[in-house]
Design a protein around this motif. Structure first.
Motif, PDB file in Angstrom:
ATOM      1  N   LEU A 122     -38.656  93.931 173.242  1.00 53.31           N
ATOM      2  CA  LEU A 122     -37.503  94.178 174.101  1.00 53.31           C
ATOM      3  C   LEU A 122     -36.710  92.889 174.248  1.00 53.31           C
ATOM      4  N   SER A 123     -35.404  92.952 174.049  1.00 52.23           N
ATOM      5  CA  SER A 123     -34.562  91.746 174.043  1.00 52.23           C
ATOM      6  C   SER A 123     -34.676  90.924 175.313  1.00 52.23           C
ATOM      7  N   TRP A 124     -34.688  91.563 176.457  1.00 56.02           N
ATOM      8  CA  TRP A 124     -34.710  90.848 177.721  1.00 56.02           C
ATOM      9  C   TRP A 124     -35.989  91.103 178.499  1.00 56.02           C
ATOM     10  N   GLY A 125     -37.084  91.463 177.830  1.00 50.88           N
ATOM     11  CA  GLY A 125     -38.330  91.754 178.517  1.00 50.88           C
ATOM     12  C   GLY A 125     -38.267  93.112 179.193  1.00 50.88           C
ATOM     13  N   LEU A 126     -39.120  93.333 180.151  1.00 52.02           N
ATOM     14  CA  LEU A 126     -39.178  94.625 180.818  1.00 52.02           C
ATOM     15  C   LEU A 126     -37.952  94.906 181.671  1.00 52.02           C
ATOM     16  N   GLY A 127     -37.264  93.842 182.139  1.00 50.13           N
ATOM     17  CA  GLY A 127     -36.079  94.035 182.970  1.00 50.13           C
ATOM     18  C   GLY A 127     -34.896  94.599 182.206  1.00 50.13           C
ATOM     19  N   GLN A 128     -34.817  94.309 180.896  1.00 58.18           N
ATOM     20  CA  GLN A 128     -33.734  94.782 180.026  1.00 58.18           C
ATOM     21  C   GLN A 128     -32.336  94.395 180.524  1.00 58.18           C
ATOM     22  N   ASN A 129     -32.261  93.334 181.318  1.00 58.22           N
ATOM     23  CA  ASN A 129     -30.951  92.806 181.702  1.00 58.22           C
ATOM     24  C   ASN A 129     -31.074  91.287 181.737  1.00 58.22           C
ATOM     25  N   GLY A 130     -30.043  90.586 181.552  1.00 60.25           N
ATOM     26  CA  GLY A 130     -30.098  89.131 181.510  1.00 60.25           C
ATOM     27  C   GLY A 130     -30.125  88.500 182.889  1.00 60.25           C
ATOM     28  N   ASP A 131     -31.069  88.891 183.757  1.00 58.67           N
ATOM     29  CA  ASP A 131     -31.122  88.288 185.089  1.00 58.67           C
ATOM     30  C   ASP A 131     -31.580  86.831 184.986  1.00 58.67           C
TER      31      ASP A 131
END
Length: 185
Positions: free
Chosen positions: A120-129
């Motif tokens: 997953l590109s941004w880990g489990l969060g899937q958003n660029g936090d």
């Protein structure tokens, strides 16, 4: 795993080609290839774990250089590889330039290489936090150069030496507290 994240593989291979009466090109591979030396303890290009393979069925270990037809998705090798041999000597040379998944620090360095299932590109969060500073997939470029020399004077006896070096386009700077844990608080 999202459809946009995948590892496309391809190769061209020349194998079992006699150079002279007693020297053969075992394999010459352009594209994706695997490399395994010293029963996989010294070097093995793989991102899945399979301990003590038995040699029966599909669990047989591929020693030396081979085209990559495996399920590897992250520790792949892409470039050129050559394996020469005769009755007692085997020489393998390889060079690879490929992308790796890594944890990127806020300053652009990287903390460590990672293996994710699913990727997953941004880990489990899937958003660029703020806890992930850069995409995790294909965020690092690796150049690996290597050579292996194996002498087998008697069947079942192998003496070898392996050299390899991996270079990265980012500096390795383990900032575990700031990057992996998310900060001191």
């Amino acid at each position: 795993q999202p459809d946009s994240i995948y590892t496309l593989k391809g190769f061209i291979q020349i194998n079992k080609w006699a150079i002279s009466d007693n020297i053969y090109i075992d394999r010459f591979v352009l594209g994706n290839f695997t490399a395994s030396f010293g029963q996989g303890v010294i070097f093995e290009s793989s991102d899945f774990f399979s301990p003590r393979r038995t040699g029966f069925g599909f669990s047989k270990r591929l020693n030396g250089i081979h085209p990559d037809e495996t399920r590897n998705s992250q520790y792949t090798l892409k470039g050129a590889a050559l394996q020469l041999s005769n009755k007692i000597l085997r020489i393998a040379l390889f060079g690879s330039r490929d992308k790796r998944d890594a944890i990127i620090n806020e300053d652009g360095s990287f903390t460590s290489l990672i293996v994710m299932q699913p990727r997953l590109s941004w880990g489990l969060g899937q958003n660029g936090d703020t806890t992930v500073f850069n995409r995790l997939t294909d965020s690092l470029e690796e150049i690996t150069l290597g050579a292996d020399l194996r002498i087998s004077p008697i069947i079942g006896t192998n003496l070898g030496i392996t050299f390899y070096e991996s270079l990265y386009n980012r500096v390795l700077d383990p900032q575990i507290r700031a990057t992996i844990v998310g900060g001191p608080d």
